[in-house]
Design a protein around this motif. Structure first.
Motif, PDB file in Angstrom:
ATOM      1  N   GLU A  98       0.837  -1.210   0.000  1.00 55.96           N
ATOM      2  CA  GLU A  98       0.000   0.000   0.000  1.00 55.96           C
ATOM      3  C   GLU A  98       0.868   1.254   0.000  1.00 55.96           C
ATOM      4  OE1 GLU A  98      -3.588   2.060   2.637  1.00 55.96           O
ATOM      5  OE2 GLU A  98      -2.720   0.119   3.248  1.00 55.96           O
ATOM      6  N   GLN A  99       1.936   1.229   0.796  1.00 57.96           N
ATOM      7  CA  GLN A  99       2.824   2.386   0.852  1.00 57.96           C
ATOM      8  C   GLN A  99       3.522   2.601  -0.485  1.00 57.96           C
ATOM      9  OE1 GLN A  99       5.357   1.357   4.137  1.00 57.96           O
ATOM     10  NE2 GLN A  99       3.895   2.064   5.693  1.00 57.96           N
ATOM     11  N   ALA A 100       3.949   1.506  -1.130  1.00 59.63           N
ATOM     12  CA  ALA A 100       4.620   1.634  -2.428  1.00 59.63           C
ATOM     13  C   ALA A 100       3.671   2.207  -3.494  1.00 59.63           C
ATOM     14  CB  ALA A 100       5.153   0.278  -2.874  1.00 59.63           C
ATOM     15  N   ASN A 101       2.450   1.729  -3.487  1.00 58.80           N
ATOM     16  CA  ASN A 101       1.480   2.234  -4.464  1.00 58.80           C
ATOM     17  C   ASN A 101       1.076   3.668  -4.195  1.00 58.80           C
ATOM     18  OD1 ASN A 101       1.260  -0.102  -6.081  1.00 58.80           O
ATOM     19  ND2 ASN A 101      -0.080  -1.069  -4.554  1.00 58.80           N
ATOM     20  N   ASN A 102       1.309   4.144  -2.965  1.00 57.94           N
ATOM     21  CA  ASN A 102       1.004   5.534  -2.615  1.00 57.94           C
ATOM     22  C   ASN A 102       2.198   6.457  -2.807  1.00 57.94           C
ATOM     23  OD1 ASN A 102      -1.661   4.958  -1.952  1.00 57.94           O
ATOM     24  ND2 ASN A 102      -1.170   4.559   0.217  1.00 57.94           N
ATOM     25  N   GLY A 103       3.277   5.939  -3.436  1.00 56.24           N
ATOM     26  CA  GLY A 103       4.408   6.785  -3.780  1.00 56.24           C
ATOM     27  C   GLY A 103       5.561   6.773  -2.799  1.00 56.24           C
ATOM     28  N   ASP A 104       5.564   5.878  -1.818  1.00 57.20           N
ATOM     29  CA  ASP A 104       6.691   5.797  -0.885  1.00 57.20           C
ATOM     30  C   ASP A 104       7.867   5.161  -1.611  1.00 57.20           C
ATOM     31  OD1 ASP A 104       8.553   5.219   1.088  1.00 57.20           O
ATOM     32  OD2 ASP A 104       7.051   4.675   2.591  1.00 57.20           O
ATOM     33  N   SER A 105       8.913   5.929  -1.849  1.00 64.13           N
ATOM     34  CA  SER A 105      10.023   5.463  -2.680  1.00 64.13           C
ATOM     35  C   SER A 105      10.787   4.312  -2.031  1.00 64.13           C
ATOM     36  CB  SER A 105      10.992   6.626  -2.967  1.00 64.13           C
ATOM     37  OG  SER A 105      11.477   7.169  -1.735  1.00 64.13           O
ATOM     38  N   GLY A 106      10.782   4.220  -0.707  1.00 62.85           N
ATOM     39  CA  GLY A 106      11.537   3.159  -0.040  1.00 62.85           C
ATOM     40  C   GLY A 106      10.735   1.915   0.229  1.00 62.85           C
ATOM     41  N   ALA A 107       9.425   1.974   0.003  1.00 59.93           N
ATOM     42  CA  ALA A 107       8.570   0.839   0.335  1.00 59.93           C
ATOM     43  C   ALA A 107       8.838  -0.358  -0.561  1.00 59.93           C
ATOM     44  CB  ALA A 107       7.107   1.241   0.254  1.00 59.93           C
ATOM     45  N   ALA A 108       9.128  -0.125  -1.843  1.00 64.10           N
ATOM     46  CA  ALA A 108       9.399  -1.241  -2.763  1.00 64.10           C
ATOM     47  C   ALA A 108      10.652  -1.993  -2.336  1.00 64.10           C
ATOM     48  CB  ALA A 108       9.536  -0.720  -4.190  1.00 64.10           C
ATOM     49  N   ASP A 109      11.686  -1.240  -1.995  1.00 64.07           N
ATOM     50  CA  ASP A 109      12.923  -1.892  -1.509  1.00 64.07           C
ATOM     51  C   ASP A 109      12.649  -2.712  -0.254  1.00 64.07           C
ATOM     52  OD1 ASP A 109      14.555  -0.907  -3.520  1.00 64.07           O
ATOM     53  OD2 ASP A 109      14.947   0.957  -2.448  1.00 64.07           O
ATOM     54  N   ALA A 110      11.876  -2.141   0.688  1.00 67.81           N
ATOM     55  CA  ALA A 110      11.567  -2.850   1.932  1.00 67.81           C
ATOM     56  C   ALA A 110      10.744  -4.103   1.652  1.00 67.81           C
ATOM     57  CB  ALA A 110      10.819  -1.924   2.889  1.00 67.81           C
ATOM     58  N   PHE A 111       9.818  -3.993   0.675  1.00 66.20           N
ATOM     59  CA  PHE A 111       8.979  -5.138   0.317  1.00 66.20           C
ATOM     60  C   PHE A 111       9.839  -6.273  -0.231  1.00 66.20           C
ATOM     61  CE2 PHE A 111       6.649  -7.575  -2.840  1.00 66.20           C
ATOM     62  CZ  PHE A 111       5.497  -7.927  -2.158  1.00 66.20           C
ATOM     63  N   LEU A 112      10.759  -5.945  -1.158  1.00 64.67           N
ATOM     64  CA  LEU A 112      11.612  -6.979  -1.748  1.00 64.67           C
ATOM     65  C   LEU A 112      12.564  -7.576  -0.704  1.00 64.67           C
ATOM     66  CD1 LEU A 112      12.346  -5.318  -5.196  1.00 64.67           C
ATOM     67  CD2 LEU A 112      10.921  -7.322  -4.741  1.00 64.67           C
ATOM     68  N   ALA A 113      13.019  -6.761   0.251  1.00 70.75           N
ATOM     69  CA  ALA A 113      13.869  -7.295   1.335  1.00 70.75           C
ATOM     70  C   ALA A 113      13.080  -8.286   2.188  1.00 70.75           C
ATOM     71  CB  ALA A 113      14.388  -6.152   2.196  1.00 70.75           C
ATOM     72  N   LEU A 114      11.807  -7.968   2.438  1.00 73.27           N
ATOM     73  CA  LEU A 114      10.956  -8.880   3.199  1.00 73.27           C
ATOM     74  C   LEU A 114      10.781 -10.197   2.454  1.00 73.27           C
ATOM     75  CD1 LEU A 114       8.923  -9.363   5.562  1.00 73.27           C
ATOM     76  CD2 LEU A 114       7.170  -8.382   4.069  1.00 73.27           C
ATOM     77  N   VAL A 115      10.536 -10.108   1.156  1.00 71.86           N
ATOM     78  CA  VAL A 115      10.359 -11.313   0.343  1.00 71.86           C
ATOM     79  C   VAL A 115      11.646 -12.149   0.350  1.00 71.86           C
ATOM     80  CG1 VAL A 115       9.967 -12.146  -2.000  1.00 71.86           C
ATOM     81  CG2 VAL A 115       8.581 -10.277  -1.107  1.00 71.86           C
ATOM     82  N   THR A 116      12.774 -11.472   0.252  1.00 72.81           N
ATOM     83  CA  THR A 116      14.063 -12.171   0.255  1.00 72.81           C
ATOM     84  C   THR A 116      14.281 -12.930   1.561  1.00 72.81           C
ATOM     85  OG1 THR A 116      14.958 -10.426  -1.169  1.00 72.81           O
ATOM     86  CG2 THR A 116      16.549 -11.858  -0.069  1.00 72.81           C
ATOM     87  N   ASP A 117      13.779 -12.398   2.665  1.00 68.82           N
ATOM     88  CA  ASP A 117      13.959 -13.044   3.977  1.00 68.82           C
ATOM     89  C   ASP A 117      13.032 -14.223   4.191  1.00 68.82           C
ATOM     90  OD1 ASP A 117      15.957 -11.281   4.646  1.00 68.82           O
ATOM     91  OD2 ASP A 117      14.617  -9.898   5.716  1.00 68.82           O
ATOM     92  N   HIS A 118      12.060 -14.421   3.309  1.00 70.70           N
ATOM     93  CA  HIS A 118      11.076 -15.497   3.495  1.00 70.70           C
ATOM     94  C   HIS A 118      10.917 -16.274   2.198  1.00 70.70           C
ATOM     95  CE1 HIS A 118      10.113 -12.607   6.704  1.00 70.70           C
ATOM     96  NE2 HIS A 118       9.732 -13.658   7.397  1.00 70.70           N
ATOM     97  N   THR A 119      12.011 -16.801   1.707  1.00 74.68           N
ATOM     98  CA  THR A 119      11.992 -17.489   0.409  1.00 74.68           C
ATOM     99  C   THR A 119      11.109 -18.733   0.418  1.00 74.68           C
ATOM    100  OG1 THR A 119      13.990 -18.701   1.066  1.00 74.68           O
ATOM    101  CG2 THR A 119      14.294 -16.666  -0.179  1.00 74.68           C
ATOM    102  N   GLU A 120      10.809 -19.264   1.623  1.00 73.56           N
ATOM    103  CA  GLU A 120      10.009 -20.487   1.706  1.00 73.56           C
ATOM    104  C   GLU A 120       8.502 -20.210   1.714  1.00 73.56           C
ATOM    105  OE1 GLU A 120       9.730 -18.671   5.502  1.00 73.56           O
ATOM    106  OE2 GLU A 120      11.459 -18.963   4.175  1.00 73.56           O
ATOM    107  N   ASP A 121       8.116 -18.936   1.770  1.00 78.69           N
ATOM    108  CA  ASP A 121       6.713 -18.573   1.947  1.00 78.69           C
ATOM    109  C   ASP A 121       6.003 -18.534   0.581  1.00 78.69           C
ATOM    110  OD1 ASP A 121       4.234 -17.295   2.479  1.00 78.69           O
ATOM    111  OD2 ASP A 121       5.090 -16.380   4.298  1.00 78.69           O
ATOM    112  N   PHE A 122       5.264 -19.569   0.268  1.00 78.64           N
ATOM    113  CA  PHE A 122       4.574 -19.665  -1.017  1.00 78.64           C
ATOM    114  C   PHE A 122       3.563 -18.538  -1.201  1.00 78.64           C
ATOM    115  CE2 PHE A 122       0.747 -21.073  -3.247  1.00 78.64           C
ATOM    116  CZ  PHE A 122       1.260 -21.357  -4.500  1.00 78.64           C
TER     117      PHE A 122
END
Length: 716
Positions: A547-571
């Protein structure tokens, strides 16, 4: 003829019994003493020579005990049986008394009541004086320690098996002139013996030593360490005493030194002893005149008086704990002896109250001065973050005590002190020794400890051997007291508010001992489990970041991808959430962190078949393929070939597996538009995935498509 008077036989027997009982009562009240004259040993007592009474731990302590008795009860005989019972020695009182008499140190008298009573002779008083002076002779104590330790090593492991040197301090021979050998004395002894090749240090954890062949030869020859050493006796003492001032820094480099609380402390305790404490330990041990006490004891003491005092030589403030005069014999003296012995066993542990000095007869001892107890910090301890270090300190020191078979039995806030910023556990007077080191089996008839804090079985079954679970119970009650502010009552449950600590207290304070954690390690595991941080659901966090990324938060996309990277097993995170991050936001973030991009795209590829319990929905598969095409398109446009390769490999995997025609309506126009380098990368991915290439077979004869892609799909 007159009748002969009848004899009342029953009356006569009763009269005789009354006379016997009266005589026995008189003997008990005023025993008849018969001196036994025995020639004293020709050698008398030699305080300086080898084999003197200073090297006999039991006789030396008995002599000092008799001196205390003579001061408290002048002009009376002392019953040696009381000494044996009080100090829990496995000795025959008669044999001890005769040994002292043979040396001319006591007069012995035996009463018809069966006790062995002695009285100090003038020669005995001189011997006591010499013993007290010898306790101040540091060099003599070190020479004795070297001989006693090497003999103990030979008797314990003459086959050169490594042993822990600190175990020597638990033996009966670890006393000199009636005073206990200290840890620093043992440390300096180890340095000297290793330096003269009589023992060898073994690099183990915990540290051990082994007797060397030279050490074995020394014992078998009957020589002392000073005789074996090439240096004169004076040099031995000088080397050791000069080195004493260097120990504080040297021990930090020595393999027996302690580096921090997490390492085995054992004999390497020297680094944990502060310089001021070491000054108290090393100067005038066992001399009450070395301390200037305040006039009145601290309030609240019961078994003994505790005085604030100053060590005259160093100026250090210390606490002197002393038995009251009327309580200086019997079980209370034995209690203080247990407290001193526990201090020796745990010497150097960061959370055990150190014993700096003590009387030879165990009627007083000295501790560092602590300004406060847990009671004084109750308001702070209500904060679980402040409580945890106290609990960790208790579990640490009690785990070590339990390893030796010692159970504290009286853990409560007044016995937990804050000493120089760390919590220490004190008052080990009610400690239960290991099996084989306790008093008579039927001696404990009353409850032990403090009601409310001590385990209930210590009161309902006081004669049964306590287990570590009794101390676990007390820790649970201390936690409950700290978090609720209420004193626990006997047989009444006390629990903090709902939360992890409530679960810990409930488990630790179950009435049935077998239902509690059975050891400190079990309790620590329970605490770690209950206090473990419960990670936030990554799906919830991902939704917020999207939601933050879609609202223009420039750092939210990076934070989202970092979260995904930390949970590679989460289908669910990969198949359901990742494709919801718009490709025009995801691609730039992936492009400037290629290792992260590889992890994300390869992990997404691994989820192509779903999980054992969750299959990919068709709509999800289409969304993933279209999202990957968007990443690939961005990479091609920006000529980011590494990212394009990763995206194309993932895209072809998903397309080949799921064959989603609706997604191909987006992919086909884009593939047709690729030229040159971008087309070469796409063609290579298609060749690696024939199933996906077959979906684009119509490109084979389409001359508007780059020849490299046409060739790749034609080869299928």
């Amino acid at each position: 003829m007159a009748r002969k008077p009848e004899i009342d036989q029953r009356a006569i027997e009763k009269h005789v019994k009354d006379i016997v009982k009266g005589y026995e009562r008189a003997v008990r009240r005023n025993p008849i003493r018969v001196p036994i004259q025995t020639d004293a040993s020709a050698e008398g007592v030699s305080m300086a020579g080898r084999g003197g009474i200073e090297g006999n731990p039991v006789l030396a302590r008995l002599l000092l005990w008799l001196d205390v008795h003579a001061q408290q009860h002048p002009g009376t005989y002392a019953d040696v049986t009381l000494f044996v019972e009080e100090l829990l020695e496995d000795e025959d009182p008669t044999t001890l008394a005769v040994q002292l008499e043979q040396r001319g140190l006591v007069d012995v008298a035996r009463s018809f009541a069966g006790s062995t009573d002695v009285y100090l002779t003038d020669k005995g008083r001189v011997a006591v004086y010499q013993l007290k002076n010898l306790q101040k002779d540091h060099a003599a104590r070190l020479r004795y320690t070297m001989d006693a330790f090497l003999r103990w090593m030979f008797d314990t492991a003459g086959n050169q098996t490594p042993v822990r040197p600190d175990l020597f301090l638990e033996t009966s021979v670890s006393t000199f002139a009636g005073a206990a050998i200290s840890g620093p004395d043992l440390h300096r002894t180890l340095d000297y013996l290793a330096g003269h090749s009589l023992i060898e240090r073994v690099d183990t954890d915990p540290a051990t030593v082994a007797i060397s062949p030279e050490g074995v030869r020394c014992i078998l020859s009957g020589r002392s360490v000073r005789d074996t050493s090439s240096s004169p006796t004076e040099t031995i003492a000088q080397d050791l005493l000069i080195g004493e001032q260097q120990n504080a820094t040297q021990t930090s480099r020595d393999q027996f030194a302690a580096s921090d609380e997490t390492h085995e402390w054992g004999v390497r305790h020297s680094a944990a002893v502060h310089g001021g404490d070491e000054a108290v330990r090393s100067q005038t041990p066992g001399d009450p005149k070395a301390y200037r006490r305040e006039k009145f004891p601290l309030p609240g003491s019961t078994q003994a008086d505790v005085f604030r005092a100053t060590h005259k030589a160093s100026g250090n403030t210390v606490a002197v704990k002393q038995l009251r005069v009327k309580s200086s014999v019997g079980m209370r003296a034995a209690r203080m002896r247990r407290e001193i012995e526990a201090g020796k066993v745990l010497d150097g542990h960061p959370h055990a109250m150190p014993i700096l000095d003590h009387a030879a007869d165990h009627t007083w001892f000295v501790m560092p001065w602590a300004d406060s107890t847990a009671e004084d910090h109750w308001a702070e301890l209500r904060d679980p973050q402040r409580l945890r270090p106290l609990v960790d300190a208790l579990t640490s020191v009690l785990a070590e005590a339990h390893r030796y078979g010692w159970i504290h039995r009286d853990i409560k806030p007044p016995n937990i002190l804050l000493l120089e910023g760390r919590w220490v556990l004190a008052d080990w007077g009610t400690v239960r020794r290991p099996a084989g080191q306790t008093t008579k089996v039927d001696r404990t008839r009353a409850g032990i400890g403090t009601e409310g804090f001590s385990a209930p079985e210590l009161f309902t079954h006081p004669s049964q051997r306590p287990q570590p679970s009794s101390d676990v119970y007390s820790i649970g009650r201390v936690i409950a007291w700290a978090l609720t502010g209420s004193l626990p009552l006997s047989n009444k449950q006390l629990l903090p508010d709902p939360g992890p600590w409530r679960n810990i207290v409930r488990a630790a304070t179950r009435e049935e001992p077998s239902h509690r954690p059975q050891s400190m390690s079990d309790l620590v595991a329970l605490i770690e489990r209950e206090l473990a941080v419960i990670p936030a659901d990554p799906l919830e966090e991902a939704a917020v970041l999207l939601e933050q990324a879609n609202n223009g938060d420039s750092g939210a996309a990076d934070a989202f991808l970092a979260l995904v990277t930390d949970h590679t097993e989460d289908f669910e995170l990969y198949a359901g959430q990742l494709p919801l991050l718009p490709a025009h936001l995801a691609a730039p973030a992936l492009a400037h962190d290629l290792p992260q991009a590889q992890t994300v795209l390869q992990s997404l590829t691994e989820h192509v078949g779903g999980t054992g319990t969750r299959r990919v929905e068709y709509a999800e598969a289409s969304r993933v393929v279209v999202w990957l095409q968007g990443i690939a398109a961005h990479a091609a446009a920006e000529r980011q070939w590494d990212l394009l390769e990763e995206a194309m490999q993932a895209l072809c995997t998903w397309d080949g597996f799921w064959d989603r025609w609706d997604a191909r309506s987006t992919i086909s126009p884009w593939l047709r538009s690729l030229k040159n380098e971008a087309a070469a990368v796409a063609a290579a991915a298609l060749r690696d995935h024939p199933d996906s290439a077959a979906h684009f077979s119509h490109f084979a004869d389409d001359r508007t498509v780059d020849p490299q892609i046409r060739r790749a799909v034609r080869q299928v």
